[in-house]
Enzyme design. Structure first.
Site, PDB file in Angstrom:
ATOM      1  N   LYS A 143     -56.430 -25.940  44.171  1.00 29.15           N
ATOM      2  CA  LYS A 143     -57.505 -25.334  43.376  1.00 29.15           C
ATOM      3  C   LYS A 143     -57.081 -23.887  43.118  1.00 29.15           C
ATOM      4  CE  LYS A 143     -61.203 -23.210  42.510  1.00 29.15           C
ATOM      5  NZ  LYS A 143     -60.795 -22.054  41.706  1.00 29.15           N
ATOM      6  N   GLY A 155     -58.138 -15.859  50.561  1.00 30.20           N
ATOM      7  CA  GLY A 155     -59.176 -15.274  49.712  1.00 30.20           C
ATOM      8  C   GLY A 155     -60.104 -14.402  50.533  1.00 30.20           C
ATOM      9  N   SER A 156     -61.340 -14.298  50.058  1.00 26.36           N
ATOM     10  CA  SER A 156     -62.281 -13.360  50.677  1.00 26.36           C
ATOM     11  C   SER A 156     -62.925 -13.949  51.935  1.00 26.36           C
ATOM     12  CB  SER A 156     -63.378 -13.009  49.673  1.00 26.36           C
ATOM     13  OG  SER A 156     -64.148 -14.155  49.388  1.00 26.36           O
ATOM     14  N   THR A 177     -65.990 -16.252  51.176  1.00 28.07           N
ATOM     15  CA  THR A 177     -65.657 -17.634  50.832  1.00 28.07           C
ATOM     16  C   THR A 177     -65.131 -18.370  52.058  1.00 28.07           C
ATOM     17  OG1 THR A 177     -65.207 -16.989  48.553  1.00 28.07           O
ATOM     18  CG2 THR A 177     -64.286 -19.083  49.275  1.00 28.07           C
ATOM     19  N   GLY A 178     -64.324 -17.694  52.861  1.00 27.77           N
ATOM     20  CA  GLY A 178     -63.804 -18.315  54.084  1.00 27.77           C
ATOM     21  C   GLY A 178     -64.911 -18.840  54.981  1.00 27.77           C
ATOM     22  N   GLU A 216     -56.799 -17.282  55.448  1.00 25.85           N
ATOM     23  CA  GLU A 216     -56.126 -15.972  55.400  1.00 25.85           C
ATOM     24  C   GLU A 216     -57.027 -15.083  54.545  1.00 25.85           C
ATOM     25  OE1 GLU A 216     -54.759 -13.051  54.234  1.00 25.85           O
ATOM     26  OE2 GLU A 216     -52.905 -13.805  53.341  1.00 25.85           O
ATOM     27  N   CYS A 252     -53.185  -8.589  49.950  1.00 22.00           N
ATOM     28  CA  CYS A 252     -53.956  -8.762  51.190  1.00 22.00           C
ATOM     29  C   CYS A 252     -53.463  -7.847  52.306  1.00 22.00           C
ATOM     30  CB  CYS A 252     -53.997 -10.218  51.625  1.00 22.00           C
ATOM     31  SG  CYS A 252     -52.363 -10.947  51.780  1.00 22.00           S
ATOM     32  N   GLU A 282     -62.895  -4.315  52.863  1.00 21.75           N
ATOM     33  CA  GLU A 282     -61.742  -4.464  51.974  1.00 21.75           C
ATOM     34  C   GLU A 282     -62.182  -4.238  50.528  1.00 21.75           C
ATOM     35  OE1 GLU A 282     -60.012  -8.434  51.337  1.00 21.75           O
ATOM     36  OE2 GLU A 282     -58.059  -7.515  51.685  1.00 21.75           O
TER      37      GLU A 282
HETATM   38  P1  ADP Z   1     -62.218 -13.014  45.324  1.00 20.00           P
HETATM   39  O1  ADP Z   1     -63.592 -12.554  45.683  1.00 20.00           O
HETATM   40  O2  ADP Z   1     -61.162 -12.067  45.682  1.00 20.00           O
HETATM   41  O3  ADP Z   1     -62.091 -13.613  43.965  1.00 20.00           O
HETATM   42  P2  ADP Z   1     -62.594 -15.573  46.493  1.00 20.00           P
HETATM   43  O4  ADP Z   1     -62.549 -15.858  47.938  1.00 20.00           O
HETATM   44  O5  ADP Z   1     -63.919 -15.640  45.819  1.00 20.00           O
HETATM   45  O6  ADP Z   1     -61.904 -14.175  46.329  1.00 20.00           O
HETATM   46  O7  ADP Z   1     -61.596 -16.494  45.695  1.00 20.00           O
HETATM   47  C1  ADP Z   1     -60.450 -17.096  46.232  1.00 20.00           C
HETATM   48  C2  ADP Z   1     -60.442 -18.559  45.840  1.00 20.00           C
HETATM   49  O8  ADP Z   1     -61.586 -19.170  46.412  1.00 20.00           O
HETATM   50  C3  ADP Z   1     -60.505 -18.837  44.341  1.00 20.00           C
HETATM   51  O9  ADP Z   1     -59.661 -19.925  44.036  1.00 20.00           O
HETATM   52  C4  ADP Z   1     -61.952 -19.209  44.143  1.00 20.00           C
HETATM   53  O10 ADP Z   1     -62.157 -20.065  43.038  1.00 20.00           O
HETATM   54  C5  ADP Z   1     -62.270 -19.930  45.427  1.00 20.00           C
HETATM   55  N1  ADP Z   1     -63.708 -19.982  45.755  1.00 20.00           N
HETATM   56  C6  ADP Z   1     -64.654 -19.060  45.479  1.00 20.00           C
HETATM   57  N2  ADP Z   1     -65.876 -19.464  45.924  1.00 20.00           N
HETATM   58  C7  ADP Z   1     -65.701 -20.682  46.502  1.00 20.00           C
HETATM   59  C8  ADP Z   1     -66.557 -21.629  47.148  1.00 20.00           C
HETATM   60  N3  ADP Z   1     -67.873 -21.422  47.292  1.00 20.00           N
HETATM   61  N4  ADP Z   1     -66.004 -22.769  47.619  1.00 20.00           N
HETATM   62  C9  ADP Z   1     -64.691 -23.002  47.512  1.00 20.00           C
HETATM   63  N5  ADP Z   1     -63.834 -22.163  46.900  1.00 20.00           N
HETATM   64  C10 ADP Z   1     -64.314 -21.007  46.389  1.00 20.00           C
END
Ligand code: ADP
Length: 494
Positions: free
Chosen positions: A188, A241-242, A245-246, A264, A299, A398
């Protein structure tokens, strides 16, 4: 690559991009698309399929079928290695196209993208291709009369959610070991940086990866990312990612099939400069690069500069001079050192951090605002904020932008205390000529990687993984393979 080649590539139209499911290019099941805006000028670049949960389920089903019938995992290691090496060659051969496409999508300066994106992705795939026939099982040291064998088996279906800052490099960190061990993968990519990663996935099929082994679904994180994380048929989920979201991904795993989740999650990494650093001018230059390259969207960025009080003023002036000498602008010019911020949303968020920092007593020493607005793109001046208290938002959260928080310290003990006073633990650096001090600091700083007299650049041979709220598990090196295998015991009476 020369400027003329880049200019020719940037002038090409970018075709709309579909999902890649079971070896085929397929649109979203409801026909939906997402507009892709280029951060270089704010203009529409193309569209990607706006995936639905049903699309994701279809991709996971394709990955499962491909795993279960052994079309990849069942091949001899030498055959899998040949396919992955061919894929690495194709990535390298297509490096100019991949790099320029990626930059048009995410805004990273091309000089950095060329090295960090297709270059390191190809090297990473090659590394795991070479490793795959050197991973042995074990024989346990049992008593006589029994034989204990420990098999290393692929986990099955891996879900990989990738961010937008280095899609090819980070994608390869997950895809390399996952595919090398015989797993099937559903990717994804991030909404704002899907294009080069989708092309890299397509090249895997051209290299001979059987259909269904690598699938990729574009669209919104909250829709397709969530569907992947909630799937009952994904065995391991890997993510960069963030933190927000993690956290959600862990919830989704708990709500579904308890899949293993490796995160990560970025950091607030301290770059610690002692007065006895071997070359302060070099330290200042690297400190500026360590936070400002790719507009701070890294990161492991050294986003906190901790400077020994005795050299604080002179050193900050040197960092500011180094930052002023970095050319911000069109990321597709080879002499640009700081490209575009990935999206307008991200840029506005960066600016809010600067406002808050000032409200909390910080002083904007350099930069602080949006620039080059006439281009229509998203650019921010490299920004240095001094006098940042260790508990201020700018020292704790961050930004993921070109914003450096500077804090003075008096002693080694105080430096360690401030360095470790965040929830994060991804990276850090120490600049000193004291051998004992360097090793003490490496031990004391809570992080997955501590650089000494440099910042960044750690290659695929060493692991990268965070502690604390920076995540768990490691990308890169042979250790990354552990995430993509299950141990199975055979206990045999002789
Ligand atoms: P940023 O805030 O830096 O964009 P995210 O963590 O939102 O970082 O994004 C990193 C990845 O996580 C992207 O591929 C994004 O589409 C995906 N993502 C964002 N929200 C969700 C979610 N609720 N469930 C699964 N994947 C997500």
């Amino acid at each position: 690559m020369d400027q003329a080649t880049i200019d020719a590539l940037r002038a090409t139209a970018v075709a709309p991009r579909n999902h890649l499911i079971d070896g085929r290019s397929v649109p979203a099941s409801d026909g939906g698309t997402l507009e892709v805006l280029s951060p270089i000028n704010g203009q529409r670049l193309t569209t990607t399929a706006r995936g639905t949960a049903a699309d994701m389920d279809r991709a996971v089903a394709a990955a499962r079928a491909a795993f279960d019938d052994g079309r990849w995992a069942g091949q001899p290691p030498a055959a899998r290695k040949a396919v992955l090496l061919k894929w690495a060659d194709l990535i390298a051969a297509n490096a100019p196209e991949l790099a320029v496409l990626g930059v048009r999508d995410n805004g990273t300066e091309i000089a950095m993208a060329l090295k960090a994106e297709p270059g390191s992705a190809a090297a990473t795939i090659r590394y795991y291709a070479e490793a795959l026939d050197k991973v042995y099982g074990e024989i346990a040291p049992t008593a006589g009369g029994v034989l204990g064998l420990i098999h290393k088996q692929p986990v099955g279906v891996v879900g990989a959610i990738i961010p937008w800052n280095f899609p090819l490099m980070i994608g390869a960190w997950k895809l390399g070991p996952a595919l090398a061990m015989g797993n099937s993968v559903v990717l994804k990519p991030a909404e704002t940086a899907s294009l080069s990663l989708m092309r890299m996935a397509e090249l895997a099929l051209e290299a001979g990866l059987p259909p269904g082994v690598l699938n990729a679904v574009t669209g919104e994180g909250a829709v397709v990312g969530a569907a992947l994380a909630r799937s009952m048929d994904v065995d391991v989920l890997v993510f960069t990612g963030s933190g927000a979201t993690g956290r959600r991904l862990l919830e989704y795993a708990a709500q579904s099939n308890l899949k293993r989740v490796y995160l990560e999650l970025g950091g607030k990494s301290p770059n610690i400069v002692f007065a006895d650093a071997p070359d302060l001018a070099q330290a200042a230059k690297v400190a500026a690069q360590g936070i400002f390259r790719n507009s701070g969207q890294v990161c492991v960025a050294g986003s906190r500069l901790l400077v020994e009080a005795a050299i604080h003023d002179d050193f900050v002036a040197e960092v500011a001079a180094a930052a002023a000498a970095m050319r911000v602008g069109d990321p597709l010019r080879l002499d640009t050192q700081i490209g575009a911020v990935n999206s307008e949303t991200q840029l506005l968020q960066n600016l809010r951090f600067v406002e808050t920092a000032q409200a909390e007593g910080g002083r904007v020493y350099a930069g602080g605002g949006r620039i080059l607005q006439e281009t229509g793109g998203y650019y921010m001046a490299p920004t240095i904020v001094t006098g940042v208290a260790p508990d201020a938002a700018l020292a704790q959260r961050e930004v993921f932008g070109p914003v450096l928080a500077v804090t003075p310290f008096e002693t080694e003990t105080e430096a360690v205390r401030i360095a470790n006073a965040t929830d994060y633990g991804l990276a850090g650096a120490v600049w000193t000529s004291g051998l004992g001090r360097a090793h003490r600091m490496v031990r004391a700083v809570r992080a997955g990687v501590v650089h000494v007299n440099t910042y960044g650049g750690a290659d695929v041979t060493v692991p990268l993984g965070g502690v604390g709220q920076s995540g768990n598990g490691s990308d890169k090196s042979l250790h990354a393979i552990d995430k993509y295998i299950n141990l199975k015991t055979a206990w045999i009476k002789l």
